[in-house]
Design a protein around this motif. Structure first.
Motif, PDB file in Angstrom:
ATOM      1  N   ALA A  15       0.828  -1.211   0.000  1.00  0.00           N
ATOM      2  CA  ALA A  15       0.000   0.000   0.000  1.00  0.00           C
ATOM      3  C   ALA A  15       0.860   1.257   0.000  1.00  0.00           C
ATOM      4  CB  ALA A  15      -0.927  -0.007   1.213  1.00  0.00           C
ATOM      5  N   GLY A  16       1.919   1.258   0.802  1.00  0.00           N
ATOM      6  CA  GLY A  16       2.794   2.425   0.881  1.00  0.00           C
ATOM      7  C   GLY A  16       3.464   2.729  -0.438  1.00  0.00           C
ATOM      8  N   ASN A  17       3.887   1.693  -1.163  1.00  0.00           N
ATOM      9  CA  ASN A  17       4.529   1.884  -2.459  1.00  0.00           C
ATOM     10  C   ASN A  17       3.606   2.594  -3.434  1.00  0.00           C
ATOM     11  OD1 ASN A  17       6.457   1.297  -4.676  1.00  0.00           O
ATOM     12  ND2 ASN A  17       4.890  -0.147  -5.311  1.00  0.00           N
ATOM     13  N   LEU A  18       2.353   2.142  -3.530  1.00  0.00           N
ATOM     14  CA  LEU A  18       1.420   2.754  -4.477  1.00  0.00           C
ATOM     15  C   LEU A  18       1.029   4.170  -4.056  1.00  0.00           C
ATOM     16  CD1 LEU A  18      -0.920  -0.250  -5.352  1.00  0.00           C
ATOM     17  CD2 LEU A  18       1.012   0.639  -6.653  1.00  0.00           C
ATOM     18  N   LEU A  19       0.775   4.367  -2.757  1.00  0.00           N
ATOM     19  CA  LEU A  19       0.423   5.709  -2.281  1.00  0.00           C
ATOM     20  C   LEU A  19       1.602   6.665  -2.406  1.00  0.00           C
ATOM     21  CD1 LEU A  19      -1.691   4.831   0.887  1.00  0.00           C
ATOM     22  CD2 LEU A  19      -2.514   6.005  -1.165  1.00  0.00           C
ATOM     23  N   GLY A  20       2.803   6.159  -2.110  1.00  0.00           N
ATOM     24  CA  GLY A  20       3.983   7.003  -2.231  1.00  0.00           C
ATOM     25  C   GLY A  20       4.199   7.476  -3.645  1.00  0.00           C
ATOM     26  N   GLY A  21       3.953   6.599  -4.632  1.00  0.00           N
ATOM     27  CA  GLY A  21       4.073   7.000  -6.031  1.00  0.00           C
ATOM     28  C   GLY A  21       3.061   8.050  -6.408  1.00  0.00           C
ATOM     29  N   ARG A  22       1.848   7.906  -5.901  1.00  0.00           N
ATOM     30  CA  ARG A  22       0.791   8.871  -6.217  1.00  0.00           C
ATOM     31  C   ARG A  22       1.144  10.263  -5.701  1.00  0.00           C
ATOM     32  NH1 ARG A  22      -5.300   8.551  -3.593  1.00  0.00           N
ATOM     33  NH2 ARG A  22      -5.923  10.675  -4.096  1.00  0.00           N
ATOM     34  N   PHE A  23       1.584  10.347  -4.454  1.00  0.00           N
ATOM     35  CA  PHE A  23       1.858  11.665  -3.880  1.00  0.00           C
ATOM     36  C   PHE A  23       3.192  12.248  -4.354  1.00  0.00           C
ATOM     37  CE2 PHE A  23      -1.268  10.046  -0.783  1.00  0.00           C
ATOM     38  CZ  PHE A  23      -2.171  11.101  -0.816  1.00  0.00           C
ATOM     39  N   ALA A  24       4.147  11.377  -4.675  1.00  0.00           N
ATOM     40  CA  ALA A  24       5.427  11.881  -5.185  1.00  0.00           C
ATOM     41  C   ALA A  24       5.258  12.557  -6.534  1.00  0.00           C
ATOM     42  CB  ALA A  24       6.445  10.745  -5.281  1.00  0.00           C
ATOM     43  N   ASP A  25       4.271  12.129  -7.315  1.00  0.00           N
ATOM     44  CA  ASP A  25       4.007  12.788  -8.595  1.00  0.00           C
ATOM     45  C   ASP A  25       3.538  14.221  -8.388  1.00  0.00           C
ATOM     46  OD1 ASP A  25       4.685  11.130 -10.742  1.00  0.00           O
ATOM     47  OD2 ASP A  25       2.932   9.869 -10.428  1.00  0.00           O
ATOM     48  N   PHE A  29       8.343   1.882   2.703  1.00  0.00           N
ATOM     49  CA  PHE A  29       8.422   1.658   1.264  1.00  0.00           C
ATOM     50  C   PHE A  29       7.749   2.750   0.460  1.00  0.00           C
ATOM     51  CE2 PHE A  29      10.447  -1.862  -0.770  1.00  0.00           C
ATOM     52  CZ  PHE A  29      10.091  -1.776  -2.105  1.00  0.00           C
ATOM     53  N   ALA A  30       6.954   3.595   1.109  1.00  0.00           N
ATOM     54  CA  ALA A  30       6.325   4.710   0.384  1.00  0.00           C
ATOM     55  C   ALA A  30       7.358   5.701  -0.143  1.00  0.00           C
ATOM     56  CB  ALA A  30       5.330   5.431   1.299  1.00  0.00           C
ATOM     57  N   THR A  31       8.562   5.674   0.422  1.00  0.00           N
ATOM     58  CA  THR A  31       9.611   6.588  -0.028  1.00  0.00           C
ATOM     59  C   THR A  31      10.246   6.153  -1.347  1.00  0.00           C
ATOM     60  OG1 THR A  31      11.316   5.403   1.221  1.00  0.00           O
ATOM     61  CG2 THR A  31      10.192   7.216   2.347  1.00  0.00           C
ATOM     62  N   VAL A  32      10.082   4.882  -1.723  1.00  0.00           N
ATOM     63  CA  VAL A  32      10.843   4.330  -2.850  1.00  0.00           C
ATOM     64  C   VAL A  32      10.571   5.056  -4.176  1.00  0.00           C
ATOM     65  CG1 VAL A  32      11.214   2.274  -4.272  1.00  0.00           C
ATOM     66  CG2 VAL A  32      11.176   2.091  -1.784  1.00  0.00           C
ATOM     67  N   PRO A  33       9.299   5.220  -4.614  1.00  0.00           N
ATOM     68  CA  PRO A  33       9.095   5.907  -5.899  1.00  0.00           C
ATOM     69  C   PRO A  33       9.660   7.323  -5.918  1.00  0.00           C
ATOM     70  CG  PRO A  33       7.073   4.803  -5.189  1.00  0.00           C
ATOM     71  CD  PRO A  33       8.017   4.772  -4.021  1.00  0.00           C
ATOM     72  N   GLY A  34       9.458   8.073  -4.815  1.00  0.00           N
ATOM     73  CA  GLY A  34       9.969   9.434  -4.761  1.00  0.00           C
ATOM     74  C   GLY A  34      11.480   9.500  -4.792  1.00  0.00           C
ATOM     75  N   LEU A  35      12.147   8.598  -4.040  1.00  0.00           N
ATOM     76  CA  LEU A  35      13.608   8.579  -4.035  1.00  0.00           C
ATOM     77  C   LEU A  35      14.155   8.200  -5.401  1.00  0.00           C
ATOM     78  CD1 LEU A  35      14.263   6.871  -0.569  1.00  0.00           C
ATOM     79  CD2 LEU A  35      14.906   9.205  -1.216  1.00  0.00           C
ATOM     80  N   GLN A  36      13.510   7.225  -6.042  1.00  0.00           N
ATOM     81  CA  GLN A  36      13.979   6.792  -7.356  1.00  0.00           C
ATOM     82  C   GLN A  36      13.776   7.895  -8.388  1.00  0.00           C
ATOM     83  OE1 GLN A  36      15.480   3.966  -7.192  1.00  0.00           O
ATOM     84  NE2 GLN A  36      16.052   3.695  -9.313  1.00  0.00           N
TER      85      GLN A  36
END
Length: 413
Positions: A267-277, A320-327
């Motif tokens: 869940a954190g991965n998908l939400l993190g990607g949404r908000f990092a955008d 894990f929500a940090t992963v998309p934003g960090l990448q």
């Protein structure tokens, strides 16, 4: 329905799901060995400590492959590079399944691990190039969803399969998943786009790729990755001891409790990607601060069973929500050569794993109790928050509105 909601995730290009299947297989390879270590060690007649090298050796190989293989493949178009990496993955797991000695098993683990960092590093750049700019973090999160799903579903079922039919059956199953991913990538991932052709035909080559590391923000991003994941794994590595010795859960319940962390990861991965955008810098600051608070709160309530269940989900989610934003952040600051920097960031995740495990163990060795790894993780995460805050200040307010210069893999569709 707006594309930044979960419905938008379902409407992503099919190529992303082929990448996610590859990520699922790689995540399964990395983590399933933890549940099978007693059987593997007994089969080869080695001590638990020696058997543990199958885990640490994998992590080290990921760090090496994340930079080394990405650099070697810098002149190969990304689709072909991913296919070559899946061949390496299939070969490594086949060697593991057939291994007659511990040494051969370790070689198979290392062979499979070499593709890990490069696959996610190259795949993240390709994934970002498949969608419009405002959906790139979400696209990266879809690819990494395979890794998180491996934690939620793959590891428990892979462990059960290995215990029921022998540990080799698990590695044969992983090999089959690798073949499915190879076919999916070959069929669904588009070939080299015009922008990527221009990138590879331009002057500079590998020198240009390494030139990305002249950016202070790239190094700060790598530091945040190491410290953020180091903090999470400071607590996660020894979580079984916390659950049994502090909370009072039985040893048999630990694998199921770990599924809660996996749910949080997914869940954190998908939400993190949404908000990092929407705002990468602010999202990362909030998530890293939230992770530090969750780790500290977990240490305080670890003796309460229901609170521990909630904390497990939140620890996985914020971690894990940090992963998309960090990448996405490191790719954004890598200028004209995001691929090698992306691979280096995957290596940084694994350096953070090792840092967290080492630092968390110091508290236990000092006799500070089974909640000390959580306190250590919170402290490491706070240092990461400080580095992230410095990076934001150094940018004069962050790069929220800075376009991400990722080379398109194909026209957005």
């Amino acid at each position: 329905m707006r594309n930044d909601h979960f419905g938008g995730v379902l409407l992503m290009p099919l190529a992303l799901y082929a990448l996610a299947i590859g990520g699922f297989g790689i995540g399964l390879t990395e983590f399933v060995i933890m549940g099978l270590l007693p059987e593997v060690g007994a089969d080869f007649g080695v001590t638990p400590t020696v058997a543990g090298h199958l885990i640490s050796g994998y992590a080290l190989a990921v760090a090496v492959g994340g930079v080394g293989l990405t650099a070697l493949l810098h002149t190969v178009n990304r689709k072909r590079a991913l296919l070559l990496l899946m061949v390496l993955f299939i070969a490594g797991n086949t060697v593991s399944a057939l291994a007659a000695t511990y040494e051969v098993m370790l070689a198979g683990r290392i062979l499979a691990a070499l593709c890990h960092g490069a696959f996610f590093g190259i795949g993240a750049v390709l994934a970002a190039g498949l969608v419009p700019a405002h959906r790139r973090a979400a696209a990266i999160s879809v690819m990494f969803a395979g890794l998180t799903t491996a934690n939620v579903l793959g590891v428990p079922f892979g462990t059960f399969l290995g215990q029921a039919l022998g540990w080799r059956s698990t590695f044969w199953a992983i090999t089959a998943i690798g073949i499915v991913a190879f076919v999916g990538i070959a069929a669904l991932v588009p070939g080299t786009g015009a922008a990527e052709k221009a990138e590879h035909s331009g002057s500079g080559g590998l020198r240009v790729e390494f030139g990305a590391f002249r950016s202070l923000q790239v190094w700060l991003s790598l530091a945040v990755t190491v410290l953020g994941f180091g903090g999470m794994f400071g607590g996660f590595t020894y979580i079984a001891f916390t659950l049994t010795e502090v909370t009072g859960f039985t040893t048999a319940s630990v694998p199921w409790l770990l599924v809660l962390i996996g749910v949080g990861l997914f869940a954190g991965n998908l939400l993190g990607g949404r908000f990092a955008d929407r705002d990468p810098g602010r999202t990362l600051l909030v998530l890293i601060a939230g992770l530090a608070l969750v780790l500290a709160a977990f240490a305080l309530v670890a003796h309460i069973p229901w609170a521990t269940l909630v904390a497990l989900v939140l620890m996985g989610g914020f971690g894990f929500a940090t992963v998309p934003g960090l990448q996405m952040r490191i790719m954004g600051f890598a200028d004209r050569a995001p691929t090698l920097a992306s691979g280096a960031n995957i290596a940084a995740f694994n350096v953070g794993n090792a840092l967290g495990a080492w630092a968390g163990g110091l508290g236990l060795a000092a006799g500070l109790g089974y909640t000390s790894p959580l306190w250590t993780g919170a402290l490491i995460t706070l240092v990461g928050l400080g580095v992230m805050a410095f990076a934001v200040v150094a940018r004069g307010g962050e790069f929220s509105r800075r376009p991400l210069p990722v080379r398109e893999a194909a026209p957005a569709r």
